[in-house]
Design an enzyme around this catalytic site. Structure first.
Site, PDB file in Angstrom:
ATOM      1  N   ARG A  61       2.551  11.370  -9.206  1.00 58.09           N
ATOM      2  CA  ARG A  61       1.880  10.095  -8.888  1.00 58.09           C
ATOM      3  C   ARG A  61       0.531  10.351  -8.230  1.00 58.09           C
ATOM      4  NH1 ARG A  61       5.554   6.430  -5.515  1.00 58.09           N
ATOM      5  NH2 ARG A  61       3.868   4.943  -5.944  1.00 58.09           N
ATOM      6  N   ASN A  94       0.835  -0.333  -1.468  1.00 58.40           N
ATOM      7  CA  ASN A  94       0.503   0.730  -2.421  1.00 58.40           C
ATOM      8  C   ASN A  94       0.091   2.000  -1.690  1.00 58.40           C
ATOM      9  OD1 ASN A  94       0.985  -1.230  -4.326  1.00 58.40           O
ATOM     10  ND2 ASN A  94      -1.175  -1.721  -4.616  1.00 58.40           N
ATOM     11  N   ASP A  96      -1.711   4.333  -3.414  1.00 58.38           N
ATOM     12  CA  ASP A  96      -2.931   4.838  -4.067  1.00 58.38           C
ATOM     13  C   ASP A  96      -4.134   4.444  -3.204  1.00 58.38           C
ATOM     14  OD1 ASP A  96      -2.328   2.034  -6.079  1.00 58.38           O
ATOM     15  OD2 ASP A  96      -4.132   2.206  -4.860  1.00 58.38           O
ATOM     16  N   HIS A 111       3.105   1.512   3.612  1.00 56.69           N
ATOM     17  CA  HIS A 111       4.102   2.421   3.025  1.00 56.69           C
ATOM     18  C   HIS A 111       3.565   3.840   2.895  1.00 56.69           C
ATOM     19  CE1 HIS A 111       6.542  -1.073   1.055  1.00 56.69           C
ATOM     20  NE2 HIS A 111       6.682  -1.013   2.370  1.00 56.69           N
ATOM     21  N   CYS A 136       3.988  24.843   1.567  1.00 57.34           N
ATOM     22  CA  CYS A 136       2.730  24.386   2.175  1.00 57.34           C
ATOM     23  C   CYS A 136       2.884  24.342   3.697  1.00 57.34           C
ATOM     24  CB  CYS A 136       2.361  23.007   1.646  1.00 57.34           C
ATOM     25  SG  CYS A 136       2.039  23.011  -0.132  1.00 57.34           S
ATOM     26  N   GLY A 177       0.276  -9.315  -6.620  1.00 57.89           N
ATOM     27  CA  GLY A 177       0.906  -8.227  -7.383  1.00 57.89           C
ATOM     28  C   GLY A 177       2.108  -7.594  -6.710  1.00 57.89           C
ATOM     29  N   THR A 178       2.938  -8.438  -6.093  1.00 60.33           N
ATOM     30  CA  THR A 178       4.163  -7.888  -5.499  1.00 60.33           C
ATOM     31  C   THR A 178       5.351  -8.791  -5.826  1.00 60.33           C
ATOM     32  OG1 THR A 178       5.274  -7.164  -3.456  1.00 60.33           O
ATOM     33  CG2 THR A 178       3.702  -8.985  -3.244  1.00 60.33           C
TER      34      THR A 178
HETATM   35  N1  APR Z   1      -1.335  -8.556 -12.318  1.00 62.22           N
HETATM   36  C1  APR Z   1      -0.661  -9.200 -11.342  1.00 62.22           C
HETATM   37  N2  APR Z   1       0.642  -8.963 -11.050  1.00 62.22           N
HETATM   38  C2  APR Z   1       1.260  -8.014 -11.785  1.00 62.22           C
HETATM   39  C3  APR Z   1       0.607  -7.292 -12.820  1.00 62.22           C
HETATM   40  C4  APR Z   1      -0.748  -7.598 -13.072  1.00 62.22           C
HETATM   41  N3  APR Z   1      -1.444  -6.974 -14.034  1.00 62.22           N
HETATM   42  N4  APR Z   1       1.513  -6.430 -13.363  1.00 62.22           N
HETATM   43  C5  APR Z   1       2.668  -6.600 -12.698  1.00 62.22           C
HETATM   44  N5  APR Z   1       2.523  -7.561 -11.751  1.00 62.22           N
HETATM   45  C6  APR Z   1       3.519  -8.046 -10.788  1.00 62.22           C
HETATM   46  C7  APR Z   1       4.913  -8.125 -11.343  1.00 62.22           C
HETATM   47  O1  APR Z   1       5.157  -9.409 -11.904  1.00 62.22           O
HETATM   48  C8  APR Z   1       5.768  -7.891 -10.094  1.00 62.22           C
HETATM   49  O2  APR Z   1       6.092  -9.130  -9.461  1.00 62.22           O
HETATM   50  O3  APR Z   1       3.546  -7.101  -9.742  1.00 62.22           O
HETATM   51  C9  APR Z   1       4.854  -7.087  -9.173  1.00 62.22           C
HETATM   52  C10 APR Z   1       5.274  -5.651  -9.012  1.00 62.22           C
HETATM   53  O4  APR Z   1       6.508  -5.656  -8.345  1.00 62.22           O
HETATM   54  P1  APR Z   1       7.188  -4.253  -7.953  1.00 62.22           P
HETATM   55  O5  APR Z   1       7.195  -3.352  -9.134  1.00 62.22           O
HETATM   56  O6  APR Z   1       8.487  -4.589  -7.279  1.00 62.22           O
HETATM   57  O7  APR Z   1       6.184  -3.596  -6.899  1.00 62.22           O
HETATM   58  P2  APR Z   1       6.019  -3.976  -5.377  1.00 62.22           P
HETATM   59  O8  APR Z   1       6.280  -5.417  -5.138  1.00 62.22           O
HETATM   60  O9  APR Z   1       4.707  -3.424  -4.933  1.00 62.22           O
HETATM   61  O10 APR Z   1       7.189  -3.116  -4.672  1.00 62.22           O
HETATM   62  C11 APR Z   1       7.267  -3.168  -3.272  1.00 62.22           C
HETATM   63  O11 APR Z   1       9.034  -1.531  -3.304  1.00 62.22           O
HETATM   64  O12 APR Z   1       9.990   0.385  -4.122  1.00 62.22           O
HETATM   65  C12 APR Z   1       9.236  -0.130  -3.104  1.00 62.22           C
HETATM   66  O13 APR Z   1       7.771   1.139  -1.781  1.00 62.22           O
HETATM   67  C13 APR Z   1       7.877   0.513  -3.017  1.00 62.22           C
HETATM   68  O14 APR Z   1       5.837  -0.482  -2.176  1.00 62.22           O
HETATM   69  C14 APR Z   1       6.905  -0.660  -3.102  1.00 62.22           C
HETATM   70  C15 APR Z   1       7.771  -1.849  -2.745  1.00 62.22           C
END
Ligand code: APR
Length: 236
Positions: A61, A94, A96, A111, A136, A177-178
């Protein structure tokens, strides 16, 4: 928009904002949790059981994230922070560096980060760009005791005091985006709403969380720049 002349904004981002930069999300189709077990690669127990497996997961990653470029959603948030005359805080789940690459300054990585290593002996954090393995050495205590500086399930996220303070004073909370499935981040909208903030969700699929007063469904690269333009227009 609230009464105060310089409203305070808190933004929360998740993997979805980096999807259009080519980085996988976790729970979408083809996401990271389809091909890997959380227990194996995202828990302290998994690291203790098999550190090489965990290091390899994050090394891959880290390599991908290093090559990734910010998209228009990251750039729009950097422009918003730069133009905003009130308090502004970007909290990201995120790991990144795309917000920083886009020019965002006030970023809290709750995180952790791929380009950091954590010494599990002395607790020091050090910048880390290359692959990590058991050989390391920690630059502080010189022991071979480095792990990815990622907050795993069951561990306490970073900067929670600062985040709680910001949410308590926010006039506007924007979630981008979560999936809103992992706490404590999933509870931030309730905290912001409880203190009277306007709450906005920008997501490819709505999470149907009734605590959001405004839901914008669509891709971050299209929706975030449009929302930032709307916000700056209204706040002129
Ligand atoms: N634009 C906007 N939203 C998007 C896009 C996009 N191009 N692509 C995907 N999504 C949305 C999806 O609909 C989803 O609701 O982003 C969300 C991603 O959800 P997850 O994959 O669950 O990611 P996230 O919410 O960041 O996860 C939270 O879970 O596993 C742990 O530590 C990890 O930080 C992470 C946490």
């Amino acid at each position: 928009m609230p009464i105060s002349a310089h409203p305070s904004i808190v933004v929360l981002t998740g993997a979805g904002i980096s999807a259009e930069s080519g980085l996988a999300t976790f729970r979408d189709q083809g996401g990271l949790w389809e091909g890997h077990s959380i227990e194996d690669v995202a828990t302290p127990e998994g690291f203790a059981r098999n550190p090489d497996l965990v290091n390899d997961f994050y090394n891959q990653r880290r390599r991908e994230a290093k090559l990734a470029r910010p998209n228009s959603a990251h750039n729009a948030l950097a422009a918003l922070e730069n133009a905003w005359d009130g308090d502004f805080l970007l909290v990201t789940q995120n790991v990144d560096e795309l917000h920083e690459k886009a020019g965002s300054k006030r970023v809290l990585h709750m995180h952790g980060r791929l380009n950091s290593a954590l010494c599990y002996e002395c607790g020091s954090h050090q910048h880390w760009e290359d692959d990590l393995d058991q050989g390391c050495f920690c630059q502080s205590c010189t022991r071979a005791s480095l792990r990815p500086d990622i907050v795993w399930f069951g561990e306490m996220p970073y900067d929670m005091d600062a985040i709680g303070t910001a949410l308590g004073g926010a006039d506007l909370f924007i979630s981008i985006g979560t999936s809103g499935t992992v706490y404590p981040a999933a509870g931030f909208v309730a905290e912001a709403a409880h203190h009277g903030a306007r709450t906005v969700e920008i997501n490819l699929e709505s999470t149907h969380n009734p605590l959001f007063s405004d839901c914008r469904q669509g891709s971050a690269s299209a929706m975030v720049p449009a929302f930032v333009r709307e916000l700056l227009e209204a706040h002129r």
